[in-house]
Every structure is written in C-alpha cells, then in structure tokens.
Motif scaffolding. Structure first.
Motif, short mmCIF file in Angstrom:
data_model
loop_
_atom_site.label_atom_id
_atom_site.label_comp_id
_atom_site.label_asym_id
_atom_site.label_seq_id
_atom_site.Cartn_x
_atom_site.Cartn_y
_atom_site.Cartn_z
N VAL A 121 0.84 -1.21 0.00
CA VAL A 121 0.00 0.00 0.00
C VAL A 121 0.87 1.25 0.00
N LYS A 122 1.96 1.22 0.75
CA LYS A 122 2.82 2.39 0.84
C LYS A 122 3.77 2.53 -0.35
N ASN A 123 4.07 1.44 -1.02
CA ASN A 123 5.04 1.47 -2.10
C ASN A 123 4.43 2.14 -3.33
N PRO A 124 4.97 3.26 -3.77
CA PRO A 124 4.40 3.93 -4.96
C PRO A 124 4.62 3.16 -6.26
N ILE A 167 -5.56 7.08 2.70
CA ILE A 167 -6.14 8.38 2.37
C ILE A 167 -5.24 9.12 1.38
N LYS A 168 -3.94 9.03 1.60
CA LYS A 168 -2.99 9.63 0.66
C LYS A 168 -3.06 8.96 -0.71
N LEU A 169 -3.23 7.64 -0.68
CA LEU A 169 -3.36 6.90 -1.94
C LEU A 169 -4.62 7.29 -2.68
N LEU A 178 -9.75 1.33 -7.10
CA LEU A 178 -8.93 1.52 -5.90
C LEU A 178 -9.71 2.29 -4.84
N TRP A 179 -10.46 3.31 -5.25
CA TRP A 179 -11.29 4.04 -4.28
C TRP A 179 -12.28 3.11 -3.59
N GLU A 180 -12.87 2.22 -4.35
CA GLU A 180 -13.84 1.29 -3.75
C GLU A 180 -13.18 0.37 -2.74
N GLY A 181 -11.98 -0.14 -3.06
CA GLY A 181 -11.26 -0.97 -2.11
C GLY A 181 -10.89 -0.21 -0.85
N ILE A 182 -10.50 1.06 -1.00
CA ILE A 182 -10.14 1.88 0.16
C ILE A 182 -11.36 2.14 1.03
#
Length: 814
Positions: A121-124, A167-169, A178-182
């Motif tokens: 998640v953190k890895n860009p 939230i940053k992602l 991706l929004w739906e998964g978040i």
C-alpha cells in the motif's frame, strides 16, 4: 511393490495434508513457475473452504503443521515477488489464509502478514491491482483480529497505521476500483476499531467529502462513500454531539445545493429560511460538509445531473445515520428533516409567474428530467425519519399526514407512488390505530385507482386461459369497424398494451395491496363503514380477477414475452394475502365474501403455482377460526351436506351464513339463560304429540336448530342452517320468567302444497308447555325452495310474525 494408503471416506482427516499439497503443486506457482490460470484460484479457494485444509487437525499435528507451513512459505514468497501477477496471487491467498487458518497460526503470524500487505500500500511502485488486493486482504486480517479479546490495543494500533497511507493513496490515484477498495477497508475499520480514527478524523472527513463532490465519482461509488460517511460519527467520540454535528453539516450542504438547483422554481427566501432553522439557538450555523469546499464554487460542477447525484448521496447518508444503531440517545432534528422533504416535494417543475422571465425552456427541461430522482430520495429520507423515531413522531404526525396526502394527489409516476405506499405502511405500523383513522380514506381512494379491475384484466394479466381466442376475437371485431380509433383500441388490446387509461404496473398493484393489508391489520376494528365495505369488495374482486382461470404457470405469459410468470406469482400472492386480511380482520359483521374466499383458496391450493398453493393452504388454516369459532357449541349442529345434498357449492351460503360474532358473550348468555333439550328428547315429545305421518317425516329430516333469543334485546342470533324458522315462546318457570326454547326446523324436501302445523310439547317438573310452530305459506315455501335450487343470493329467509304463532289455549289441528 509399494502398498497404497487407503482412506475411510472423503471426511478422513488424513486426506487434508495430501489435498493441500496437491493444490500447492498444481495451482499455486513458485518463483520459477509461471502463473497458469487466474481462474484456477477459485477452485483453490473453494477446496480450502470446503475441506477446511488449513485447520491443522490435532490428531495429525505433525503432518498438518508441515503442510500448512509449506503453504504459508509459498504465499509469503509470492507476496514479495517483483512480478505483479504472482504478487497478486500471493496477496489474495493470504487473505483467504487469514480467514481459514487455526487460531494459533493466525495469532503467531498476523503481524508478519500485516506488514507484508501494508508495504504494497505504501510502495508507490506497486501496481494498482496489487494495491486493491492488499486493501481487501488487510480488511480480512483486521476482521479476524477483532475476534481476539486480548489483542484489542494492538489491533487498534495496526488499524491506525493503515488510515493515513490509504487516504494519501486515494488523493493520488483516481482509479475508481482503488477508491472502492479503500472505502471498504475504511468501513471495516470504523465498525471494528473506531478509536483508530481519533487522530485523523478531520482528514478523513474532508477526503471523503471531496470525493462525493467530485465530478468523476460514479453513482455506485457515491453510495458507498455516503454509507461510510454515515458511520464516521462513531469514530469521533461516538456521542450525541458528534452525530448532531454531522447531521447539521449534511443538511446545510443539501440546502446549499438545492438553492442552486431550485433557482427560479421557488421563492428566494426559502433556502435562507431552511438554513436558519438548522442553526443552533444563539449560534452561527456550522460550515457545510468538507468546509468551504462543500459549496458550489466551480461553475463547471453546476450541472443539474451532478447536483442531483450529490444531493441524493447526501440524503442517503442521512437515511443511514437515522436507521443505524448507536450506543447513546440521539437528538434527531425531525422538524428540519420534514421541512427539507416538504421543500423538495413542493417543486414539481412548474414556473411561478414572477420567475418565468428568469428561466429558459432548456433549463426547465433539465430540471424536470432530474426531479423524479430528487423526489425519490426525499421520500426515502422521510421513510427513514419515520422508522427512526416511530411512535415519537406524534408531535409531527399532522405535518406528515398532510405531506403524504397532498403528494398522493399530484404524484403520477409509479415508482414514486410505490414509495408513498411504503411510507404509508411504515406510518401505520409505527403509530397504529390513530394513524389509520387519518390515512384510511387516502389509502383506499388511491388503491382503488391503482387496482382498477379493467387494468388487471386487460393489461397486466391474461384475461383468458386461451390467449388465442382473445386475439381471434379482436381480429373479427376489427373487420366490422371502420373507425380508426376503435381499430387502434382493439389492436392495443390484442397485444396487451394499455390504451386510454394507463395501466398500473404489477409492482404498483402489489404496493397498493400491501398498503390495504396493513390498513386492515391496524385499523380493521374501527367503525369503518365509510370504507370497509369498499375495501372488502375491492380485494375480493382483485384476488378473483388475478387468480380465477389463469393460475400462474409456464403457459400463462406465453403470448406476452415482456411479462414473466414470476410477476404473476407475486401479484397473486399479494392479492390473496390482502384478501385473507380482509376476511380475518375484525369487523362488526361476519365476512361478506367468506364463501368466495374459501372457494378461491381451495382452488389455488390444488391448481396454483407452488408458492401460491402454499399460501392458499396457510389461508385455509387461518380461516378455520372464522368458520368454526372456538366459543360456540358444535355438538348437535347439522351438516351442510345433509341439508343441501343437491348443492355442494360454497357460493350458495355466502349471504345466508349466520352471524357468529361475539362468540364468547353469546355462549355465556346462551348457557346461562337457555335450557335446550337434547335431540332425542325433542323427538320423543314430537312422536307423542304429532300424528304418525308427521313424526316420521320429522325423523327423516332430523334437521334441528338452536335459536338463541336474548331477552331484552331487539336482535336474534341464529346458529344453524339456512332454512331455520325461529319462534320465541315464553315459558312460565319461576326461576326464569322469559326463557327461549329451541325449535325444530322443517326439511327442505317437504311437499310445498301441504299446509301443516307442528306442535312440540315438553314437560318440565310437572308443568307441560306446548310449543307450536308457525304456518308456512305455500308460495313462500316454493319461493324459498327455488332460491336454494338456483343458488340465488337475492332472496332472504322469510321471518315469522307475531300473528303466525298459536296461543296455548287454541285448538290443535292434526
């Protein structure tokens, strides 16, 4: 030659390690093997879940532990792979492992798994599909972690580590998947670990609000964002103040959007007054949702469609907040919610005269196209408000009734009328009898229009078991008619298309039937002479037209491809359920259409579709208490088949069924005041006083009736068959000056030309009393017999007059 290991059956625990290793070798790739097929993962997941392969049975601890160790090592290697497809497979199977593994395995490994998933998640540089899978697997891990009571603090700490990175992602990536998964992951955290949001509450609220107001957000994602936003107050202390603050922000944002949408369609002061009502006394109103960004500053966002989608999402958020459970008591702003709904429903697209020059025709078209969606959201909010406070709605009941009644008159769209019927049902169930008194006439009048028998027969259901005959008849009729309008009418009837009058869809008819059923359930005991007879007849006709001659089967809609048999089944069940409520609902008189109901349910039990037949069987059992009240003495009553051997139709009894209401009081007074002799005693007295021929005729008839004549009352309740002749004779007994006696009814097969008189003598404690029956006129007997043969409902049973009785001193003619 090596011997093979044999197993007892498919449930043998020795099979589990072997099956798991086979899955690992056949479907899960290693670092060197390529991924064969993504679809094979579904087989792996289903096999693990079915056989519980990761449970590590204690009887085979060594073998089971070894197989699961190999499984976990392979998955961790895949998760850290540089190839996105292999990494995705490992992440997905790690989520399955979190759900299926043993408690000891999970407790000892969840921290390692969590860090591996969070790194993606953190890895860009991680691919989008890997991030989506990581959010889903982290949600599975936190869900399993919430079941351990001794790890609550550690679980909150792990959940808090996820919030800011995702939230940053969300702000960096515009992918809706991706929004739906978040959003799903955030919803899991706010439900299981709300304390994890304490340090990042404002940031999360602003991020979610910005996505709701974004022009790139789809309607499905808007609904999920609104649902999460409704749960967010639980994370902010979870008290009443947090809930009320969020509700105020939502209502202010909705009114700000409506000011732009209704510009030119309502008075300019309406929006200002609405926002002033939301401000706390002596304080300024809070900022809209998302701060200043909650207003419509960008002119590109001011399209009618975007405004309506945002308003609908915000109103859905309010509905979820109203219907969700909270640990504390809430101060719901009922007046503000009702005024908001009233403001939205008041705008129907018409232009006030003063505003006509300030709006173009194109603007009015765009507004009218979006108004049904807006009205639908307003009705949903009204229903949620009623459900949340239920009987506490009483101070606002008058406003709600006025709002519902006025909108019923101007609402024409079937979807909105269905929601109105749903709101009506919620009101009746929440507030009971008082609300039924206020809404009865409104519900009955509107349901009568939506359940028009013409539309039921002509459009939504097939009017004959042979649809070919309908088409043929229509074709012949067109040959003789030259009027173009008539030809078009017949053509529309042939294909089942409504004409002139708009046919109500089946879903609207079902909603109307359910509303009437609820009205009868809650308000059937009212003195409802103004509408009860109409409702009973309407429901009888609707059920008969929906079922008779066209019970739902595969051939019913063969000539109407746009219909389905499932629609007819649902309509028939709804019609039968409402009709049953009409029969069993309390009233002052016996059900007028009991015979029709019995015939209809009996036919449906044997001929209807399985669901319809099941309900008909239930209805017949429910009607047993109406047919045979428990408080009435049934011993000695004659059977209908003995009295009317030539007529087996229940319809012949529909208007001649005796009144059996108030059974408890009737039985008490009957047993207290009446000394009814037994059948054998009556026959002995008859044989001793009548001629031999008359006595034999009475024996063959054996048609005895019990008459309860209450002293001091004007009415007489009759229990018995249709052809009972009643007489009241006073007995001179010191204990009871006025006691009615039972009488002997006459047989139907007596010769009508005979004019007879019948005397029954009874001796009680040395005192003989003569009871004499009335004289039956020949014409009356013939007329009565003809009415029974023809099963007519118009002729009533002739009653005896006082002059028909003989005094005890007169001569008796044999």
């Amino acid at each position: 030659m090596a011997s093979f290991e044999r197993f007892d059956d498919m449930c043998d625990i020795r099979l589990k390690p072997k099956i798991l290793r086979n899955l690992l070798s056949d479907y899960v790739p290693n670092e060197k093997q390529p991924l064969v097929d993504f679809q094979s993962l579904s087989k792996v997941v289903s096999t693990i879940s079915t056989h519980k392969l990761l449970s590590e049975d204690q009887k085979l601890h060594a073998k089971s532990k070894s197989a699961v160790d190999e499984w976990v090592e392979r998955l961790l290697a895949l998760v850290s792979s540089d190839m996105p497809d292999k990494s995705w497979v490992g992440i997905v199977l790690i989520g399955v492992t979190c759900q299926e593994c043993s408690s000891d395995r999970f407790f000892s490994s969840y921290s390692v798994w969590f860090n591996s998933l969070l790194s993606h998640v953190k890895n860009p540089e991680s691919s989008r599909i890997v991030r989506v899978a990581s959010c889903t697997s982290i949600s599975d891990l936190l869900t399993r972690l919430s079941r351990f009571s001794n790890t609550k603090k550690d679980a909150v700490s792990h959940a808090a580590k996820v919030i800011l990175p995702i939230i940053k992602l969300m702000e960096e990536d515009s992918s809706e998947a991706l929004w739906e998964g978040i959003v799903n992951l955030l919803s899991t955290i706010v439900i299981l670990f709300p304390a994890a949001f304490h340090s990042s509450y404002d940031t999360v609220e602003e991020a979610i609000a910005s996505k709701i107001f974004s022009a790139k957000t789809s309607c499905s994602l808007l609904k999920k964002l609104a649902h999460f936003l409704a749960l967010l107050p639980k994370a902010n202390k979870g008290d009443t103040a947090s809930w009320c603050l969020m509700m105020q922000k939502l209502l202010i944002s909705i009114n700000v959007h409506l000011d732009n949408f209704f510009q030119g369609l309502e008075e300019e002061t309406t929006g200002k007054k609405a926002i002033q009502r939301l401000a706390p006394p002596g304080r300024d109103a809070p900022l809209p949702l998302g701060g200043q960004n909650g207003s419509l500053d960008d002119a590109a966002w001011n399209s009618e469609q975007l405004i309506v989608s945002r308003v609908s999402a915000l109103m859905y958020c309010c509905s979820v907040m109203l219907t969700s459970s909270y640990k504390c008591k809430l101060n719901i702003p009922v007046a503000s919610l009702i005024s908001l709904v009233e403001r939205m429903l008041a705008v129907n697209g018409s232009l006030p005269k003063a505003m006509s020059p300030f709006m173009t025709g194109i603007q009015q078209e765009l507004v009218c196209a979006e108004l049904p969606t807006l009205h639908s959201s307003a009705l949903e909010l009204l229903r949620a408000t009623i459900k949340s406070i239920r009987s506490q709605l009483l101070p606002y009941a008058a406003s709600v009734v006025r709002l519902v009644s006025s909108y019923f008159k101007k609402c024409l769209l079937p979807e909105l009328r269905i929601k109105l019927y749903t709101i009506t049902k919620t009101l009746l169930k929440s507030m009971g009898l008082g609300m039924a008194m206020q809404l009865a006439n409104e519900v009955v009048s509107n349901a009568s229009v939506d359940l028009d028998t013409k539309t039921v027969e002509g459009s939504d259901v097939v009017s004959s078991t042979n649809p070919r005959a309908v088409v043929k008849a229509g074709g012949k009729k067109r040959k003789h008619l030259t009027n173009t309008g008539v030809e078009a009418e017949n053509a529309a009837f042939e294909v089942g298309i409504p004409h002139n009058h708009s046919s109500s869809p089946i879903s609207l008819k079902i909603a109307a039937l359910e509303a009437l059923e609820t009205l009868l359930t809650t308000g059937g005991a009212l003195r409802s002479d103004s509408w009860r007879d109409r409702v009973d007849k309407l429901l009888m006709m609707t059920a008969r037209n929906a079922c008779e001659g066209r019970w739902a089967n595969a051939e019913t809609y063969h000539y109407q491809p746009n219909k389905s048999a499932a629609d007819l089944v649902e309509f028939q069940v709804a019609a039968l359920r409402a009709f049953l409520a009409s029969l069993v609902s309390p009233s002052r008189a016996r059900p007028a259409y009991l015979a029709e109901g019995l015939e209809l349910f009996q036919t449906g039990k044997s001929e209807g579709e399985m669901k319809v037949a099941g309900f008909c069987a239930h209805a017949l059992m429910s009607l047993e208490v109406v047919i045979h009240p428990r408080a009435l003495p049934l011993e000695g009553l004659p059977s209908v088949s003995d009295q009317f051997p030539e007529s087996n139709s229940l319809a012949s009894l529909k208007h001649n069924t005796p009144n059996l209401n108030n059974g408890d009081n009737l039985f008490k007074e009957w047993t207290a005041n009446v000394d009814v002799p037994s059948n054998n005693e009556i026959l002995r007295n008859v044989e001793s006083t009548l001629a031999l021929q008359e006595a034999k005729r009475l024996k063959r008839g054996n048609d005895l009736a019990i008459v309860d004549s209450l002293s001091g009352q004007d009415h007489t309740n009759i229990v018995g068959s249709e052809n009972v002749q009643q007489a009241d004779v006073n007995k001179k007994v010191p204990e009871s000056p006025k006691e009615p006696l039972g009488h002997v009814s006459e047989r139907d097969d007596m010769v009508p030309e005979e004019v007879y008189r019948q005397v029954v003598c009874e001796t009680q404690e040395g005192e003989g009393l003569a009871v004499k029956d009335s004289i039956m006129e020949e014409a009356v007997v013939v007329k009565k017999r003809e009415s029974l043969d023809d099963e007519s409902d118009d002729d009533s049973i002739p009653s005896l007059k006082a002059d028909d009785y003989l005094s005890s001193d007169s001569d008796i003619e044999s």
